[in-house]
Design an enzyme around this catalytic site. Structure first.
Site, PDB file in Angstrom:
ATOM      1  CB  CYS A  41      -0.968  -0.098   1.039  1.00  0.00           C
ATOM      2  SG  CYS A  41      -2.204  -1.338   1.162  1.00  0.00           S
ATOM      3  CE1 TYR A 182      -3.042 -10.152   0.698  1.00  0.00           C
ATOM      4  CE2 TYR A 182      -5.308  -8.917   1.045  1.00  0.00           C
ATOM      5  CZ  TYR A 182      -3.920  -9.222   1.171  1.00  0.00           C
ATOM      6  OH  TYR A 182      -3.220  -8.494   2.441  1.00  0.00           O
ATOM      7  CG  HIS A 185      -1.134  -9.517   4.847  1.00  0.00           C
ATOM      8  ND1 HIS A 185      -0.745  -9.396   3.550  1.00  0.00           N
ATOM      9  CD2 HIS A 185       0.256  -9.944   5.333  1.00  0.00           C
ATOM     10  CE1 HIS A 185       0.355  -9.362   3.266  1.00  0.00           C
ATOM     11  NE2 HIS A 185       1.243  -9.819   4.292  1.00  0.00           N
ATOM     12  CG  ASP A 277       4.232 -10.225   5.863  1.00  0.00           C
ATOM     13  OD1 ASP A 277       4.831 -11.304   6.286  1.00  0.00           O
ATOM     14  OD2 ASP A 277       3.906  -9.961   4.848  1.00  0.00           O
TER      15      ASP A 277
END
Length: 703
Positions: A41, A182, A185, A277
């Protein structure tokens, strides 16, 4: 382009690094090397699509074989306002994404898109749609939004598969080479279906592993069927949530991967959540994910990519040679140096800007502002200001420049001006280059921050037109006597000792004899006398927590007090607040939130409740005030006061930059140094003109 200069001379690289430049086949497409910019991002998204396209394009130019988007929302019923990501809700979003694809392809890279349906992570504050997930649970957002997700039924699951497939077809039309499924996360619906923490269903999508992966398998199969032999389909999955069998854990996820081993064209393996992460260097070493990703390769014949904030080239080679990874994934290292692959390929190791792991880049996403980087001040300014991480405009004059102060702002200005071709004198009052960076890097957990100084020192060593002078504490008389036309004052700042900060805008009552220190005192080697210390944090970034940690390590009974709700509260934007508070508590620090400091006397401090004002006295041998800073502006003010003497002395301009103008982050300082260097001798802005480009929303016709 004759106005531009490329920097750096290719060298012969050791042959052991050749393995990093082997092509890798990913389904129907081939990556030119093993360097893979994973989705990340950036705070620009749908608001700044052209700036974002240029940012990604520069990475492709820098040698990354695959350059991906951030998560791209594919349906209006799941969006994460206030965060600003890309969108692919309908066909009108395709042109913005195609612009990015074109820039990535211009640089010779493959373009990847991470389609995302946030599900229980999307509060839908913009669309006002009811969020959906595998169970009736509160939305799992960073801000505890008072919203619940409803349990998806069979029709909802059918719809989401249809919406995902429509987005896949749009992504294909936009020109992407890799289209992600996806599931990582804790940020999307597929992760929520995989994790028993969220998925308590008893239908065919819940219970055992085979059922919990059912939706992931179905969507992956549908995606592959839709793209045919034109696009690769990676799965991004988290191998551990770091909460044992209460969530996803390594052995369970390995079983999941084994059941779908060769279904995707690539496995992109991560940890969950994002804060695990992408931990800061203060709490995680390079390659911290390795224990979790070791073994994935043996489960599949398809390539595997993973991250670890890798900056060591030998470590990268080892990962490939040991069969741990096929591709070296990076988000933050690709931000710090978009040309990392090319520099390795050309043997230019001293030119690499190594990531310091400060996560100031992450703060762009959390503050809904364009991404920034401590090491790379050109990040997000590639289109907005026309800056480039490796190219500089040639000097427009032969007038030399004097830079006073060799902290992050001064060093950045000196190396950028030197590369432009200006003769530069860099005067440093001390005997080392680095300023605040060197001092702060000696504090607990911040040693990686020396890279800010190290990179710039290596650059200066290659510039014969930059002269460095140590032990040079200059006065206005000295500067006037040099006769150098342009002066940049980069003398930094000093932490205040009077309590002025966010809460108090006037000095606190401090009685004579009270022992009060600032971070500047502590970093200069002065420690409190006595046994009991209060660290009062009204700065709210990392320094207060670091000071408390240091005091505890030195054996003091330490009280950390702050008017905020928690320790170092702004570090929520760098995803490390909870790590900071945990470490303080583990080191025996007493944390007192919502606490105002009212007065300091010998042996005690008066504090009060931030809400009621109720006061109490606390025994303390010393108080460390972490509040505001004052710019070291005396030299600048003296020179400005003697403006009448400039013409005779040959001075044309005097500019304060970085902390010497207004104290802020180290990223602000390197940006200020780069801005001074970029704008020197530039065309003056027209009246009322913006110093950067922006995109304006097009108005639709009124109904």
């Amino acid at each position: 382009m004759s106005d531009w200069m490329n920097w750096g001379t290719p060298q012969a690289r050791p042959s052991r690094y050749d393995v990093l430049f082997e092509p890798v086949k990913i389904g129907p497409v081939t990556a030119r090397n093993r360097f893979y910019q994973v989705p990340h991002c950036n705070g620009m998204g749908y608001r700044d699509p052209t700036a974002l396209a240029h940012m990604r394009g520069v990475k492709a130019e820098g040698g990354w074989a695959v350059v991906c988007t951030e998560q791209v929302e594919f349906h209006y019923s799941s969006e994460i306002t206030p965060f600003i990501e890309l969108r692919l809700w309908d066909d009108r979003d395709i042109p913005a994404l195609s612009r990015m694809v074109d820039k990535i392809h211009e640089g010779g890279a493959l373009a990847g898109i991470e389609l995302a349906y946030n599900g229980m992570n999307g509060p839908n504050l913009y669309s006002r749609e009811v969020p959906m997930g595998p169970a009736h649970l509160p939305v799992a957002t960073f801000t505890y939004d008072p919203v619940q997700a409803r349990r998806m039924d069979a029709t909802d699951i059918k719809n989401i598969r249809k919406w995902h497939l429509a987005a896949v077809n749009r992504a294909k039309r936009a020109g992407f080479d890799l289209i992600y499924v996806y599931a990582a996360h804790s940020l999307g619906f597929l992760h929520h279906f995989l994790s028993r923490r969220y998925n308590q269903r008893t239908d065919e999508y819940g219970g055992g592993i085979e059922n919990r992966i059912r939706l992931l398998r179905e969507i992956t199969e549908e995606t592959k069927a839709a793209v045919g032999d034109t696009c690769a389909v990676p799965i991004r999955i988290s191998v551990d949530e770091l909460m044992g069998e209460g969530g996803l854990y390594k052995e369970e996820v390995e079983d999941m991967i084994g059941l779908m081993a060769d279904l995707p064209d690539l496995w992109d393996v991560t940890l969950a959540g994002w804060e695990n992460d992408s931990r800061t260097s203060r709490f995680s070493e390079e390659g911290a994910q390795e224990p979790f990703i070791v073994g994935v390769k043996r489960l599949t014949s398809k390539p595997v990519v993973g991250v670890g904030r890798y900056t060591s080239v030998d470590r990268m080679v080892s990962l490939v040679n040991k069969g741990i990874l096929d591709m070296i994934g990076a988000a933050r290292p690709s931000i710090a140096d978009p040309f990392l692959p090319k520099k390795i390929e050309e043997g230019r190791f001293d030119d690499i800007r190594e990531c310091i792991g400060c996560n100031i880049c992450v703060s762009g996403d959390f503050t809904m502002s364009p991404i920034r980087c401590t090491q790379n001040p050109t990040m997000a300014e590639e289109w907005r200001k026309g800056w480039h991480p490796e190219k500089v405009r040639k000097a427009k004059s032969d007038k030399p420049v004097l830079i006073v102060g060799a902290g992050p702002a001064g060093l950045e200005a000196a190396q950028a001006l030197g590369k432009r071709g200006y003769d530069v004198m860099l005067a440093e009052a001390g005997t080392e280059l680095g300023g605040r960076v060197l001092l702060e890097a000696r504090l607990p957990g911040l040693s990686a921050w020396t890279r800010v100084a190290d990179y710039r020192k290596l650059q200066l060593n290659q510039l014969a037109n930059v002269e460095v002078y140590f032990d040079s504490r200059l006065t206005a008389d000295d500067v006037l006597g040099f006769g150098i036309p342009r002066i940049a004052i980069a003398t930094g700042s000093t932490w205040r000792k009077d309590g002025v900060g966010h809460l108090h805008t006037l000095p606190l009552p401090i009685a004579e004899g009270a022992q009060v220190l600032s971070p500047s005192d502590v970093m200069a080697g002065r420690l409190p006398t006595g046994k009991r210390v209060i660290v009062w944090d009204d700065d709210h970034y990392y320094m207060g927590g670091v000071m408390a940690e240091l005091m505890a390590e030195k054996g003091y009974e330490t009280i950390y007090a702050t008017p905020a709700s928690e320790a170092s509260t702004w570090t929520r934007n760098t995803m490390e607040q909870h790590f900071i508070q945990k470490r303080l508590l583990e080191k025996g620090v007493t944390v007192r939130s919502f606490t105002a400091l009212d007065a300091i006397a010998p042996g005690e401090a008066t504090v009060s409740c931030a809400f009621t004002g109720r006061q109490e006295r606390i025994e303390a041998d010393a108080v460390v005030l972490v509040t505001a800073r004052l710019p070291n502006e005396d030299l600048c003010l003296d020179l400005l006061a003697r403006r009448a003497e400039w013409a005779d002395a040959g001075i044309e301009s005097v500019s304060a930059i970085g902390d010497a103008l207004a104290p802020a982050t180290i990223a602000h300082a390197t940006y200020a140094g780069r801005r001074y260097a970029e704008e020197l001798d530039g065309e003056p802005l027209a009246e009322h003109a913006l110093p950067f480009k922006r995109e304006i929303t097009e108005l639709l016709p009124l109904d």
